[in-house]
Design a protein around this motif. Structure first.
Motif, PDB file in Angstrom:
ATOM      1  N   VAL A 184      48.824  16.483  26.660  1.00 38.51           N
ATOM      2  CA  VAL A 184      48.324  17.739  26.105  1.00 38.51           C
ATOM      3  C   VAL A 184      48.010  18.666  27.269  1.00 38.51           C
ATOM      4  O   VAL A 184      47.448  18.233  28.287  1.00 38.51           O
ATOM      5  CB  VAL A 184      47.051  17.511  25.253  1.00 38.51           C
ATOM      6  CG1 VAL A 184      46.512  18.839  24.720  1.00 38.51           C
ATOM      7  CG2 VAL A 184      47.350  16.559  24.095  1.00 38.51           C
ATOM      8  N   GLY A 185      48.395  19.932  27.149  1.00 36.88           N
ATOM      9  CA  GLY A 185      48.181  20.854  28.250  1.00 36.88           C
ATOM     10  C   GLY A 185      47.846  22.256  27.783  1.00 36.88           C
ATOM     11  O   GLY A 185      47.979  22.592  26.593  1.00 36.88           O
ATOM     12  N   TYR A 186      47.400  23.055  28.718  1.00 37.28           N
ATOM     13  CA  TYR A 186      47.020  24.450  28.467  1.00 37.28           C
ATOM     14  C   TYR A 186      47.906  25.355  29.310  1.00 37.28           C
ATOM     15  O   TYR A 186      48.231  25.046  30.463  1.00 37.28           O
ATOM     16  CB  TYR A 186      45.555  24.678  28.853  1.00 37.28           C
ATOM     17  CG  TYR A 186      45.109  26.117  28.748  1.00 37.28           C
ATOM     18  CD1 TYR A 186      44.633  26.641  27.554  1.00 37.28           C
ATOM     19  CD2 TYR A 186      45.176  26.971  29.859  1.00 37.28           C
ATOM     20  CE1 TYR A 186      44.243  27.980  27.455  1.00 37.28           C
ATOM     21  CE2 TYR A 186      44.787  28.297  29.772  1.00 37.28           C
ATOM     22  CZ  TYR A 186      44.320  28.799  28.566  1.00 37.28           C
ATOM     23  OH  TYR A 186      43.943  30.115  28.481  1.00 37.28           O
ATOM     24  N   TYR A 187      48.309  26.493  28.711  1.00 36.77           N
ATOM     25  CA  TYR A 187      49.117  27.472  29.449  1.00 36.77           C
ATOM     26  C   TYR A 187      48.760  28.871  28.948  1.00 36.77           C
ATOM     27  O   TYR A 187      48.687  29.109  27.743  1.00 36.77           O
ATOM     28  CB  TYR A 187      50.610  27.200  29.224  1.00 36.77           C
ATOM     29  CG  TYR A 187      51.543  28.173  29.921  1.00 36.77           C
ATOM     30  CD1 TYR A 187      51.740  28.113  31.296  1.00 36.77           C
ATOM     31  CD2 TYR A 187      52.229  29.148  29.205  1.00 36.77           C
ATOM     32  CE1 TYR A 187      52.598  29.001  31.938  1.00 36.77           C
ATOM     33  CE2 TYR A 187      53.089  30.039  29.838  1.00 36.77           C
ATOM     34  CZ  TYR A 187      53.274  29.959  31.205  1.00 36.77           C
ATOM     35  OH  TYR A 187      54.116  30.841  31.840  1.00 36.77           O
ATOM     36  N   SER A 188      48.513  29.778  29.885  1.00 34.28           N
ATOM     37  CA  SER A 188      48.293  31.186  29.512  1.00 34.28           C
ATOM     38  C   SER A 188      49.211  32.059  30.349  1.00 34.28           C
ATOM     39  O   SER A 188      49.534  31.734  31.493  1.00 34.28           O
ATOM     40  CB  SER A 188      46.825  31.583  29.720  1.00 34.28           C
ATOM     41  OG  SER A 188      46.402  31.347  31.052  1.00 34.28           O
ATOM     42  N   TRP A 189      49.655  33.172  29.748  1.00 30.10           N
ATOM     43  CA  TRP A 189      50.657  33.990  30.431  1.00 30.10           C
ATOM     44  C   TRP A 189      50.465  35.478  30.145  1.00 30.10           C
ATOM     45  O   TRP A 189      49.847  35.870  29.164  1.00 30.10           O
ATOM     46  CB  TRP A 189      52.059  33.536  30.040  1.00 30.10           C
ATOM     47  CG  TRP A 189      52.497  33.855  28.633  1.00 30.10           C
ATOM     48  CD1 TRP A 189      53.236  34.915  28.215  1.00 30.10           C
ATOM     49  CD2 TRP A 189      52.216  33.090  27.434  1.00 30.10           C
ATOM     50  NE1 TRP A 189      53.450  34.861  26.859  1.00 30.10           N
ATOM     51  CE2 TRP A 189      52.844  33.759  26.360  1.00 30.10           C
ATOM     52  CE3 TRP A 189      51.511  31.907  27.180  1.00 30.10           C
ATOM     53  CZ2 TRP A 189      52.769  33.278  25.042  1.00 30.10           C
ATOM     54  CZ3 TRP A 189      51.438  31.442  25.873  1.00 30.10           C
ATOM     55  CH2 TRP A 189      52.067  32.120  24.833  1.00 30.10           C
ATOM     56  N   LYS A 190      51.021  36.270  31.050  1.00 28.20           N
ATOM     57  CA  LYS A 190      50.995  37.723  30.912  1.00 28.20           C
ATOM     58  C   LYS A 190      52.103  38.166  29.958  1.00 28.20           C
ATOM     59  O   LYS A 190      53.210  37.659  30.022  1.00 28.20           O
ATOM     60  CB  LYS A 190      51.227  38.395  32.268  1.00 28.20           C
ATOM     61  CG  LYS A 190      50.232  38.007  33.342  1.00 28.20           C
ATOM     62  CD  LYS A 190      50.717  38.499  34.697  1.00 28.20           C
ATOM     63  CE  LYS A 190      49.876  37.896  35.822  1.00 28.20           C
ATOM     64  NZ  LYS A 190      50.489  38.117  37.140  1.00 28.20           N
ATOM     65  N   CYS A 191      51.768  39.108  29.101  1.00 24.93           N
ATOM     66  CA  CYS A 191      52.754  39.702  28.193  1.00 24.93           C
ATOM     67  C   CYS A 191      53.129  41.087  28.719  1.00 24.93           C
ATOM     68  O   CYS A 191      52.433  41.646  29.566  1.00 24.93           O
ATOM     69  CB  CYS A 191      52.171  39.830  26.790  1.00 24.93           C
ATOM     70  SG  CYS A 191      51.863  38.229  26.026  1.00 24.93           S
ATOM     71  N   PRO A 192      54.249  41.651  28.203  1.00 25.66           N
ATOM     72  CA  PRO A 192      54.605  43.010  28.637  1.00 25.66           C
ATOM     73  C   PRO A 192      53.450  43.975  28.384  1.00 25.66           C
ATOM     74  O   PRO A 192      52.827  43.945  27.322  1.00 25.66           O
ATOM     75  CB  PRO A 192      55.809  43.366  27.751  1.00 25.66           C
ATOM     76  CG  PRO A 192      56.388  42.047  27.341  1.00 25.66           C
ATOM     77  CD  PRO A 192      55.224  41.107  27.247  1.00 25.66           C
TER      78      PRO A 192
ATOM     79  N   LEU B 123      50.966  19.956  22.589  1.00 22.20           N
ATOM     80  CA  LEU B 123      51.326  18.559  22.779  1.00 22.20           C
ATOM     81  C   LEU B 123      52.749  18.557  23.313  1.00 22.20           C
ATOM     82  O   LEU B 123      53.658  19.050  22.656  1.00 22.20           O
ATOM     83  CB  LEU B 123      51.243  17.793  21.455  1.00 22.20           C
ATOM     84  CG  LEU B 123      51.424  16.262  21.500  1.00 22.20           C
ATOM     85  CD1 LEU B 123      50.835  15.636  20.231  1.00 22.20           C
ATOM     86  CD2 LEU B 123      52.886  15.832  21.634  1.00 22.20           C
ATOM     87  N   ARG B 124      52.921  18.027  24.493  1.00 16.03           N
ATOM     88  CA  ARG B 124      54.228  18.035  25.141  1.00 16.03           C
ATOM     89  C   ARG B 124      54.751  16.610  25.232  1.00 16.03           C
ATOM     90  O   ARG B 124      53.999  15.681  25.531  1.00 16.03           O
ATOM     91  CB  ARG B 124      54.106  18.632  26.547  1.00 16.03           C
ATOM     92  CG  ARG B 124      55.414  18.715  27.323  1.00 16.03           C
ATOM     93  CD  ARG B 124      55.184  19.298  28.698  1.00 16.03           C
ATOM     94  NE  ARG B 124      54.319  18.438  29.513  1.00 16.03           N
ATOM     95  CZ  ARG B 124      54.261  18.493  30.838  1.00 16.03           C
ATOM     96  NH1 ARG B 124      54.993  19.379  31.493  1.00 16.03           N
ATOM     97  NH2 ARG B 124      53.451  17.696  31.519  1.00 16.03           N
TER      98      ARG B 124
END
Length: 259
Positions: free
Chosen positions: A95-103, A114-115
């Motif tokens: 299980v992991g966390y990911y955050s990202w920039k959007c346009p 869940l990967r």
């Protein structure tokens, strides 16, 4: 529906979806990269995107390592805000966390997923879907998106050649303007694939200097993450998340990444 760890049948189904283009619209075809899309519901932000890239100079095993290596992701993923592993479920699921920039000027997104992963002969598959974990609730400064199913399939085409397929069905949560959906498939998806390719070319040299023998995705005994019982997880449902309306957001011109 409870949280389950994908079995062999789930991986086989994902592979079949990666390979079959029936019912998909070709929206981009340039430089060895194709992008296809499926609109699931007219007027909704949820759609499926499938990108395929042929790499003439990268072994499948190297690309598989690049997509797994969280430490290396900071080197090539210019959209990442934060990413970390939360805990392990089995030898090939975590299980992991990911955050990202959007346009710009959209609000940034994050996911808890869940990967799971599986080498299948000459094929390598990594896939994920969204889950809820009580210690990682939605944040005030982010929009919690939902990965309905997202993943990669890498197919070896020889000792130094491979094909990468990225298949994603994501609910970004919110009423998004049409330019966002178009931009994600016409511009952002091909750009990400090019970055993965470029990162794969540099990975071997980088890895020699950064824990060269540490690859817990290949050697589960190296995994020091705490174990998480499935009972701590539940399916992330759209209805429980805040509804965001960004349909009137105007696109801002942004400088292209230097690479």
């Amino acid at each position: 529906m409870s949280v389950t760890i994908p079995d062999d049948a789930a991986f086989a189904k994902f592979k079949a979806e990666c390979l079959c283009d029936d019912g998909w619209s070709l929206t981009y075809n340039r430089g060895g990269i194709t992008v296809r899309t499926q609109v699931l519901e007219e007027g909704k932000s949820i759609h499926r995107v499938k990108c395929r890239m042929v790499c003439e100079d990268v072994p499948a095993e190297t690309m598989y390592d690049v997509l797994h290596d969280t430490e290396y992701r900071w080197r090539w993923d210019t959209n990442v805000i934060d990413t970390f592993d939360i805990g392990k479920l089995t030898v090939n699921a975590d299980v992991g966390y990911y955050s990202w920039k959007c346009p710009r000027p959209l609000r940034y997104r994050d996911v808890v997923t869940l990967r799971s992963w599986l080498p299948m002969g000459n094929d390598y598959i990594i896939m994920n879907y969204s889950v809820k974990h009580s210690k990682y609730p939605p944040r005030k400064d982010m929009v919690r998106a939902i990965s309905i199913q997202t993943g990669y399939m890498i197919q070896s085409q020889g000792p130094n050649r491979c094909t990468l397929v990225y298949l994603a069905q994501v609910d970004p949560r919110g009423s998004l303007p049409k330019w966002v959906v178009n931009k994600s498939s016409q511009l952002l998806a091909p750009r990400v694939l090019k970055k993965i390719h470029k990162a794969s070319l540099k990975y071997s040299d980088w890895k020699k200097k950064h824990n060269p023998c540490f690859k817990p995705w290949l050697f589960p005994e190296q995994n020091t993450l705490p174990s998480i019982p499935l009972s701590e997880l539940s399916i992330q449902r759209a209805e429980s998340l805040e509804k965001i309306d960004e349909s009137d957001v105007i696109e801002q011109l942004e400088k292209e990444d230097s690479d």
